[in-house]
Enzyme design. Structure first.
Site, PDB file in Angstrom:
ATOM      1  CG  ASP A   1      -2.199   0.785   1.029  1.00 56.49           C
ATOM      2  OD1 ASP A   1      -2.258   1.586   0.080  1.00 56.49           O
ATOM      3  OD2 ASP A   1      -3.129   0.616   1.834  1.00 56.49           O
TER       4      ASP A   1
ATOM      5  CB  ALA B   1       2.211   5.902   3.391  1.00 54.29           C
TER       6      ALA B   1
ATOM      7  N   GLY C   1      -4.690   7.460   4.287  1.00 55.61           N
ATOM      8  CA  GLY C   1      -6.127   7.691   4.225  1.00 55.61           C
ATOM      9  C   GLY C   1      -6.561   8.964   3.524  1.00 55.61           C
TER      10      GLY C   1
ATOM     11  CD  GLU D   1      -5.653   2.557   2.240  1.00 55.50           C
ATOM     12  OE1 GLU D   1      -5.409   2.800   1.052  1.00 55.50           O
ATOM     13  OE2 GLU D   1      -5.530   3.404   3.145  1.00 55.50           O
TER      14      GLU D   1
HETATM   15  C1  5RP Z   1      -5.614   5.867   0.478  1.00 57.43           C
HETATM   16  C2  5RP Z   1      -4.222   5.911   1.009  1.00 57.43           C
HETATM   17  C3  5RP Z   1      -3.127   6.053   0.011  1.00 57.43           C
HETATM   18  O1  5RP Z   1      -2.293   4.961   0.136  1.00 57.43           O
HETATM   19  C4  5RP Z   1      -2.380   7.313   0.282  1.00 57.43           C
HETATM   20  O2  5RP Z   1      -3.312   8.384   0.265  1.00 57.43           O
HETATM   21  C5  5RP Z   1      -1.286   7.548  -0.753  1.00 57.43           C
HETATM   22  O3  5RP Z   1      -1.873   7.766  -1.995  1.00 57.43           O
HETATM   23  P1  5RP Z   1      -1.018   8.115  -3.274  1.00 57.43           P
HETATM   24  O4  5RP Z   1      -0.212   6.903  -3.597  1.00 57.43           O
HETATM   25  O5  5RP Z   1      -2.060   8.432  -4.323  1.00 57.43           O
HETATM   26  O6  5RP Z   1      -0.168   9.308  -2.964  1.00 57.43           O
HETATM   27  O7  5RP Z   1      -3.967   5.827   2.175  1.00 57.43           O
HETATM   28  O8  5RP Z   1      -6.555   5.786   1.519  1.00 57.43           O
END
Ligand code: 5RP
Length: 238
Positions: free
Chosen positions: A87, A89, A101, A109
């Site tokens: 994931d 962040a 988030g 998540e």
């Molecule tokens: C979604 C998240 C995403 O992992 C976080 O916002 C990072 O997003 P991105 O890769 O678009 O910068 O927590 O709820």
């Protein structure tokens, strides 16, 4: 030539996809960095380079994207062996604690990351911060009932709370039918654990975007390539 943050996200996402092995059940995160991971993972599967891989999506968005990439999907239930969650962040500090988030998928998540044996986080170097809450608000998922009654409580924690809204001004609603309050801490978080404990104890708060002591490794896309920081080795960013 300057490398864009999108290119750095792609590097991290592709490096994570290269880590996946045959037979693994994955947690599939949400967001633009994960988009690169899913694209690269789907490519490996379609090319025949990966067998028997499946994933648990952390959002309806991820379900759609992963299905479009031909990644087999499974439900998370009792007995599901989740080998690796991947994931993105919004912030990563040197202890490998996270704020997540901003994409609104924090609850699923967190459920998926907690269920996984390993939690691999993929970010571009712009997400690396000295301490949490300095550059981004901390999202909190709330049940809609009496949502604004929590705001004085959030202020007592030192935060300026804002209900997340859609473009039409209506409350943003998560995949779980809840609202999100974004908590801005003007000086960052001095004690994330204390804030997380307080939020957890509050009826009506479903979860927060503080992911503490959960990441096992972070892949950071930077101008010099992708760097890995493993829990326990954290603290040395340079
Ligand atoms: C979604 C998240 C995403 O992992 C976080 O916002 C990072 O997003 P991105 O890769 O678009 O910068 O927590 O709820």
């Amino acid at each position: 030539m300057k490398v864009t943050s999108e290119e750095l996200k792609a590097q991290a996402g592709e490096a994570a996809a290269a880590r996946v092995a045959d037979g693994q059940v994955l947690g599939l995160g949400t967001g633009s960095t994960v988009r690169h991971f899913l694209r690269s993972l789907g490519q490996r599967i379609r090319d025949g380079g990966l067998q028997n891989v499946s994933g648990v999506p952390t959002s309806e968005w991820t379900r759609d994207v992963a299905a479009g990439e031909g990644i087999p999907l499974v439900d998370l239930r009792e007995g599901t062996r989740l080998d690796l969650a991947v994931d993105g962040a919004d912030e990563v500090c040197p202890r490998l604690n996270l704020v997540k988030g901003l994409g609104g998928a924090l609850l699923r998540e967190k459920i998926v990351a907690q269920a996984a044996r390993r939690f691999l986080v993929i970010v571009d170097e712009g997400k690396v911060v000295p301490s949490l809450g300095v550059s981004k608000p901390v999202p909190v998922e709330l049940i809609p009932f009496a949502w604004s009654s929590h705001f004085p409580f959030f202020r007592r924690l030192g935060a300026a709370p804002h209900l997340r809204t859609r473009e039409d001004g209506q409350p943003y609603v998560t995949d779980n039918g809840n609202y999100v309050a974004d908590l801005t801490f003007p000086d960052g978080l001095t004690d994330p654990t204390e804030v997380e404990d307080a939020l957890r104890a509050r009826a009506g708060v479903v979860t927060s975007g503080l992911f503490l002591e959960m990441a096992t490794e972070v892949l950071i896309g930077g101008a010099g390539g992708v760097r890995s920081v493993v829990r326990g080795e954290a603290g040395a960013w340079s």
